[in-house]
Structure formats: structure tokens, C-alpha cells
Enzyme design. Structure first.
Site, mmCIF file in Angstrom:
data_model
loop_
_atom_site.group_PDB
_atom_site.id
_atom_site.type_symbol
_atom_site.label_atom_id
_atom_site.label_comp_id
_atom_site.label_asym_id
_atom_site.label_seq_id
_atom_site.Cartn_x
_atom_site.Cartn_y
_atom_site.Cartn_z
ATOM 1 N N HIS A 72 -71.227 -52.799 -15.633
ATOM 2 C CA HIS A 72 -70.138 -52.888 -14.657
ATOM 3 C C HIS A 72 -70.228 -51.720 -13.681
ATOM 4 C CE1 HIS A 72 -67.023 -55.756 -16.696
ATOM 5 N NE2 HIS A 72 -68.268 -56.234 -16.759
ATOM 6 N N TYR A 200 -56.984 -53.404 -14.534
ATOM 7 C CA TYR A 200 -55.892 -52.606 -15.104
ATOM 8 C C TYR A 200 -54.676 -52.811 -14.203
ATOM 9 C CZ TYR A 200 -59.360 -49.957 -17.858
ATOM 10 O OH TYR A 200 -60.356 -49.583 -18.747
ATOM 11 N N PRO A 292 -55.929 -46.084 -25.552
ATOM 12 C CA PRO A 292 -57.120 -46.829 -25.122
ATOM 13 C C PRO A 292 -57.208 -47.058 -23.609
ATOM 14 C CG PRO A 292 -55.599 -48.259 -26.294
ATOM 15 C CD PRO A 292 -55.076 -46.882 -26.426
ATOM 16 N N LYS A 296 -61.728 -44.264 -23.902
ATOM 17 C CA LYS A 296 -62.415 -43.023 -24.273
ATOM 18 C C LYS A 296 -62.653 -42.845 -25.765
ATOM 19 C CE LYS A 296 -63.072 -41.720 -20.229
ATOM 20 N NZ LYS A 296 -64.421 -42.129 -19.803
ATOM 21 N N TYR A 384 -63.894 -41.973 -15.543
ATOM 22 C CA TYR A 384 -63.959 -43.247 -16.266
ATOM 23 C C TYR A 384 -65.379 -43.519 -16.793
ATOM 24 C CZ TYR A 384 -62.996 -48.122 -17.447
ATOM 25 O OH TYR A 384 -62.832 -49.306 -18.138
HETATM 26 P P1 FAS Z 1 -63.509 -44.946 -37.191
HETATM 27 O O1 FAS Z 1 -62.055 -44.948 -37.554
HETATM 28 O O2 FAS Z 1 -64.072 -46.057 -36.384
HETATM 29 O O3 FAS Z 1 -64.388 -44.893 -38.531
HETATM 30 C C1 FAS Z 1 -63.985 -44.089 -39.631
HETATM 31 C C2 FAS Z 1 -64.581 -44.711 -40.883
HETATM 32 O O4 FAS Z 1 -64.260 -43.863 -41.990
HETATM 33 C C3 FAS Z 1 -63.979 -46.078 -41.181
HETATM 34 O O5 FAS Z 1 -65.002 -47.032 -41.385
HETATM 35 C C4 FAS Z 1 -63.147 -45.846 -42.438
HETATM 36 O O6 FAS Z 1 -63.139 -46.965 -43.296
HETATM 37 C C5 FAS Z 1 -63.873 -44.675 -43.079
HETATM 38 N N1 FAS Z 1 -63.026 -43.881 -43.967
HETATM 39 C C6 FAS Z 1 -61.730 -43.541 -43.797
HETATM 40 N N2 FAS Z 1 -61.287 -42.847 -44.860
HETATM 41 C C7 FAS Z 1 -62.336 -42.741 -45.719
HETATM 42 C C8 FAS Z 1 -62.517 -42.152 -47.001
HETATM 43 N N3 FAS Z 1 -61.508 -41.544 -47.614
HETATM 44 N N4 FAS Z 1 -63.736 -42.242 -47.596
HETATM 45 C C9 FAS Z 1 -64.758 -42.866 -46.965
HETATM 46 N N5 FAS Z 1 -64.655 -43.469 -45.767
HETATM 47 C C10 FAS Z 1 -63.454 -43.395 -45.163
HETATM 48 N N6 FAS Z 1 -61.298 -47.007 -28.358
HETATM 49 C C11 FAS Z 1 -61.680 -47.389 -27.123
HETATM 50 O O7 FAS Z 1 -62.461 -46.677 -26.493
HETATM 51 N N7 FAS Z 1 -61.208 -48.554 -26.567
HETATM 52 C C12 FAS Z 1 -60.358 -49.385 -27.257
HETATM 53 O O8 FAS Z 1 -59.944 -50.422 -26.763
HETATM 54 C C13 FAS Z 1 -59.952 -49.036 -28.559
HETATM 55 N N8 FAS Z 1 -59.125 -49.864 -29.275
HETATM 56 C C14 FAS Z 1 -58.745 -49.478 -30.535
HETATM 57 C C15 FAS Z 1 -57.899 -50.289 -31.314
HETATM 58 C C16 FAS Z 1 -57.496 -49.895 -32.596
HETATM 59 C C17 FAS Z 1 -56.592 -50.792 -33.406
HETATM 60 C C18 FAS Z 1 -57.941 -48.655 -33.122
HETATM 61 C C19 FAS Z 1 -57.513 -48.195 -34.498
HETATM 62 C C20 FAS Z 1 -58.786 -47.841 -32.364
HETATM 63 C C21 FAS Z 1 -59.197 -48.255 -31.075
HETATM 64 N N9 FAS Z 1 -60.055 -47.468 -30.310
HETATM 65 C C22 FAS Z 1 -60.443 -47.823 -29.070
HETATM 66 C C23 FAS Z 1 -60.533 -46.211 -30.807
HETATM 67 C C24 FAS Z 1 -61.705 -46.503 -31.706
HETATM 68 O O9 FAS Z 1 -62.652 -47.258 -31.029
HETATM 69 C C25 FAS Z 1 -62.197 -45.169 -32.218
HETATM 70 O O10 FAS Z 1 -62.234 -44.198 -31.193
HETATM 71 C C26 FAS Z 1 -63.560 -45.245 -32.891
HETATM 72 O O11 FAS Z 1 -63.512 -46.211 -33.889
HETATM 73 C C27 FAS Z 1 -63.885 -43.849 -33.436
HETATM 74 O O12 FAS Z 1 -64.959 -43.963 -34.275
HETATM 75 P P2 FAS Z 1 -65.001 -43.064 -35.616
HETATM 76 O O13 FAS Z 1 -64.676 -41.671 -35.250
HETATM 77 O O14 FAS Z 1 -66.311 -43.388 -36.246
HETATM 78 O O15 FAS Z 1 -63.778 -43.541 -36.506
HETATM 79 C C1 PHB Z 2 -61.472 -53.491 -24.417
HETATM 80 O O1 PHB Z 2 -62.244 -54.313 -23.866
HETATM 81 O O2 PHB Z 2 -61.111 -53.594 -25.607
HETATM 82 C C2 PHB Z 2 -60.968 -52.334 -23.608
HETATM 83 C C3 PHB Z 2 -61.543 -52.077 -22.373
HETATM 84 C C4 PHB Z 2 -61.077 -51.001 -21.624
HETATM 85 C C5 PHB Z 2 -60.039 -50.227 -22.113
HETATM 86 C C6 PHB Z 2 -59.477 -50.489 -23.370
HETATM 87 C C7 PHB Z 2 -59.942 -51.558 -24.116
HETATM 88 O O3 PHB Z 2 -59.578 -49.191 -21.369
#
Ligand code: FAS
Ligand code: PHB
Length: 389
Positions: A72, A200, A292, A296, A384
Site C-alpha cells: 500500500h 480511517y 491499534p 503499531k 505510519y
Molecule cells: P503476543 O501477545 O502476540 O504473544 C505472546 C505469546 O506469549 C502468546 O502466544 C501467549 O500465549 C504466550 N504466553 C503468555 N503467557 C505465557 C506463559 N505464562 N507461558 C508461556 N507462554 C505465554 N496490533 C496491530 O498492529 N494492529 C491491530 O489491529 C491489532 N489488533 C489487536 C487485537 C487484539 C484483540 C489484541 C490482543 C492485540 C492486537 N494488536 C494489534 C496487537 C498485537 O498484534 C500485538 O502487538 C502482537 O501480538 C505483539 O506480539 P507479541 O509481543 O509476540 O505478543
Molecule cells: C487491521 O487490518 O486489522 C488493522 C489495520 C490498521 C490498523 C488497525 C488494524 O490501524
């Protein structure tokens, strides 16, 4: 068992760090609480900064990104149903890649499996020990049996609710937090995206975002009360509300269909400082959370991995600990840039419960300035697409 780096958490940051370490000849073990399938069932981020794509290339897991990812070169913003475009490419000569976090995690798991990497699933009671010594270790249970991994370093890649950050003494840790008074109601639908780029939308009824995963899979969000019961939002109710908030041309072109995933996520900004204590390094959501809005979260986790990987490589290859000693300061500098941008974008695009007519007029002025000012657009674009590591 003994290894060089014990990684708690098998999400994107833990798997990416393990893959990079392996390619540098540094041994690691990943401990993951959930099953492989559960980790891959999560629907989360959708946008990769150009620096994140470069990291996946460095890890040897970018083949599919370049085939299935959607490059994009800009995005749309909208104010009261009228959209305008921010042209990243024209402004700063860089763009982003739309490619779901689920797919990134898939690619990383495939690479770890192909390399014979050690990812232990379904662990329970994971705890790091003796982090303030030269001989840290991690204990965990699996199928009722207790296990111990001796290591040189522990990477806390265990997300916001994991045990790693809890292992840092309270009198050492400073926590910064802002909780936003709303959530994002997200829907995934097997329908063609309404726009070839993201939209957005700031609207008096609340924020909306039109995103995607591929030409047949759309991802949409609307701002909603974080405690809204999900069953209040039938598919029809969601589509009707999304149409009200999108630019008129997009609302008319919207193709709706049954939701295949629907969830409400809370929004918060959070930072833990320091991101290192003794032989423990916090990575990704274990150390920071962003709303989100600025896309980031995943990208910050990847940039933490970059800094920690370079630091560990320097330690093992040259016995130089400057990277390790500077990890927290270096990673946090970039984290705070992303925290600021995500906070600014969130406060500019959402409706706040106590918002006054003055607040609304400021949001309108901010967006109108973005619509007409190249320097304002350039500032948004460079944040961004991702600041340099
Ligand atoms: P993660 O949380 O992905 O991974 C951590 C891992 O550790 C998990 O697999 C978990 O099971 C494991 N873990 C936890 N406790 C443990 C333990 N005691 N023992 C062993 N393992 C354990 N970011 C965006 O940029 N755009 C978005 O749209 C977006 N939407 C999101 C929506 C939701 C519902 C959530 C919760 C997050 C969202 N995020 C988004 C943020 C998300 O993408 C995180 O930034 C990303 O997963 C971060 O990656 P990790 O740091 O690896 O953490
Ligand atoms: C998504 O596609 O899930 C998404 C994209 C951009 C954002 C947040 C979520 O800023």
C-alpha cells in the site's frame, strides 16, 4: 535442559527472535502456553511497516509476504463522510504491506519447524528465576511434570499478561498507562474490501476503519463501548453503523456478508520501563501496548526483536555487551515515538464521551489541516510507515 536464550512466548516476537538467533548460530528454546492451533487462530494486526518486512526477509520468512501481501502506497482519512488520501509514496517514497499477523505467525512456525527449532506448547506455570545472576533459569510444567531450562538470557515475549514483566521488582519498574473510554468492534468477512487502501474515518457517531487481509477477505472496525454485549451487534447492525461512518462513496460501494469473526478489543497505551532487568529482556506486548489506530502493536514487537537480536549477536560474537546494556534505552526511544503517534491518531479520530464542541472543532481543524498541508501529511506518513530502527 540448557540453551543460550530461553524465550517465553511463542507469538510473533518470540518466534521471530528464535528464528533470527537460529540463523546466527545461537541456540534458543520457545515456551508457549497455548497450542499451536490456538496461537494461529488469533485475528490481530494487519499492517506491516517496511522495516518489519525487512526483518522478515532477514529471518528468511518473507517469501509469502511478497507473493500474497498487498503493498500500500497510501491511506485514506475521512471527516464527516468525506475522504481524502495521504500519498505515502509521493511524500516519503515508502509504503506499508498489508499482511495479517496470523500469516506472519504461520510463516514463522513453518520456518521453525523446517529448521528443527524447539517450540514447546501447552506449558504451564512458566517462571523465570535468578535473573539478577549470570545463571538464570526458567521452570515450567508440561503434562504434570516439572521442567527446568538453564540459560544465559531470558526473552520475555509473553504478551501483556505473561509472567516476565511480573518478574521485575516493583521498585525497579515504572509503568505508564492511558486507558481509552471505548473499544473497537472488529468484523472479518469473506467479502471484497470496499477500498483498495485503508480508510480511517472520523465521524460524529464514532470512528470506523475499513481494512482487509486479501482481495476476498475484509476487516472492518467501528468504535463501540468496550462493555457492549457482542450479541447486541448483529451483522446487519454492524454493517448499517459502518455505512453511516464511512465516506459516502465507500458506503454505497460496501459489499456486506456474514461475519466469520466478531470481537470487541479494549484500547490502551501502556509502557513498562525498563525493558531489561539483569538477564531478562522484555519484548513486544510484554513491555508496551498501543491502541491499534496507528497499526503499531505488531510492528513495535518486531523492532524490539531487532534491537535484542543485534545485542545478543554482539554479545556472543564479540563478547561486547554494549547492545545488551543499551537495549532498554534504545528500544524505549522508538516505543515512545510509536506511543505518541498512536495516542495522537486515536485522540484525533475517535469520539470521547466527555467531548465538548471545542474538542470536536479541534479534531475537525486537525483533519482539515491534514487535508491541505503537505508537511502535516508527511509527518503522518513517516510515522505510519515506520520510523527507522
Ligand atoms: P503476543 O501477545 O502476540 O504473544 C505472546 C505469546 O506469549 C502468546 O502466544 C501467549 O500465549 C504466550 N504466553 C503468555 N503467557 C505465557 C506463559 N505464562 N507461558 C508461556 N507462554 C505465554 N496490533 C496491530 O498492529 N494492529 C491491530 O489491529 C491489532 N489488533 C489487536 C487485537 C487484539 C484483540 C489484541 C490482543 C492485540 C492486537 N494488536 C494489534 C496487537 C498485537 O498484534 C500485538 O502487538 C502482537 O501480538 C505483539 O506480539 P507479541 O509481543 O509476540 O505478543
Ligand atoms: C487491521 O487490518 O486489522 C488493522 C489495520 C490498521 C490498523 C488497525 C488494524 O490501524
Amino acid at each position: 535442559m540448557r540453551t543460550q536464550v530461553c524465550i517465553i512466548g511463542g507469538g510473533p516476537s518470540g518466534l521471530l527472535l528464535s528464528q533470527l538467533l537460529d540463523r546466527a548460530g545461537i541456540a534458543s528454546v520457545v515456551l508457549e502456553r497455548q497450542t499451536h492451533d490456538h496461537v494461529l487462530s488469533r485475528i490481530r494486526a494487519g499492517v506491516l511497516e517496511y522495516g518489519s518486512v525487512a526483518m522478515l526477509e532477514q529471518a528468511g520468512v518473507a517469501d509469502r509476504v511478497h507473493v500474497e501481501g498487498l503493498p500500500h502506497s497510501g491511506t485514506f482519512l475521512a471527516l464527516q463522510n468525506t475522504g481524502f488520501r495521504i500519498d505515502f509514496d509521493a511524500l516519503i517514497g515508502k509504503g506499508v504491506m498489508v499482511y495479517g499477523q496470523t500469516e506472519v505467525t504461520h510463516d514463522l512456525y513453518d520456518a521453525r519447524d523446517a529448521a528443527g527449532g524447539t517450540v514447546i506448547h501447552r506449558v504451564e506455570g512458566t517462571r523465570p528465576h535468578d535473573l539478577d545472576t549470570a545463571s538464570p533459569y526458567v521452570t515450567y510444567a508440561l503434562d504434570g511434570a516439572e521442567h527446568r531450562i538453564d540459560c544465559d538470557f531470558v526473552a520475555g515475549c509473553d504478551g501483556f499478561h505473561g509472567p516476565s514483566r511480573q518478574a521485575i521488582p516493583k521498585d525497579v519498574l515504572t509503568e505508564y498507562e492511558r486507558v481509552y473510554p471505548f473499544g473497537w468492534l472488529g468484523v472479518l468477512s469473506e467479502t471484497p474490501p470496499v477500498s483498495h487502501e485503508l480508510i480511517y474515518a472520523n465521524h460524529p457517531r464514532g470512528f470506523a476503519l475499513a481494512s482487509m487481509r486479501n482481495p476476498q477477505l475484509s476487516r472492518y472496525y467501528i468504535q463501540a463501548p468496550v462493555d457492549d454485549p457482542l450479541d447486541r451487534w448483529t451483522d446487519d447492525a454492524f454493517w448499517d453503523e459502518l455505512r453511516r461512518r464511512l465516506p459516502h462513496d465507500a458506503a454505497e460501494a460496501l459489499v456486506t456478508g456474514p461475519s466469520i469473526e466478531k470481537s470487541i478489543a479494549p484500547l490502551r497505551s501502556y509502557v513498562a520501563d525498563p525493558m531489561r532487568w539483569g538477564r531478562l529482556f522484555l519484548v513486544g506486548d510484554a513491555a508496551h501496548i498501543v491502541p491499534p489506530t496507528g497499526a503499531k502493536g505488531l510492528n513495535l514487537a518486531i523492532s524490539d526483536v531487532h534491537y535484542l537480536f543485534e545485542a545478543l549477536k554482539l554479545h556472543y560474537a564479540q563478547g561486547d555487551d554494549s547492545g545488551i546494556d543499551g537495549y532498554s534505552r534504545t528500544a524505549l526511544a522508538r516505543v515512545w515515538n510509536a506511543i505518541r503517534f498512536s495516542w495522537w491518531f486515536t485522540t484525533t479520530m475517535h469520539r470521547f464521551p466527555e467531548q465538548t464542541p471545542f474538542d470536536q472543532a479541534i479534531q475537525d481543524a486537525e483533519l482539515r489541516h491534514l487535508q491541505t498541508s503537505v508537511s502535516a501529511q508527511r509527518n503522518l506518513a513517516e510515522n505510519y510507515v515506520g520510523l527507522p530502527f
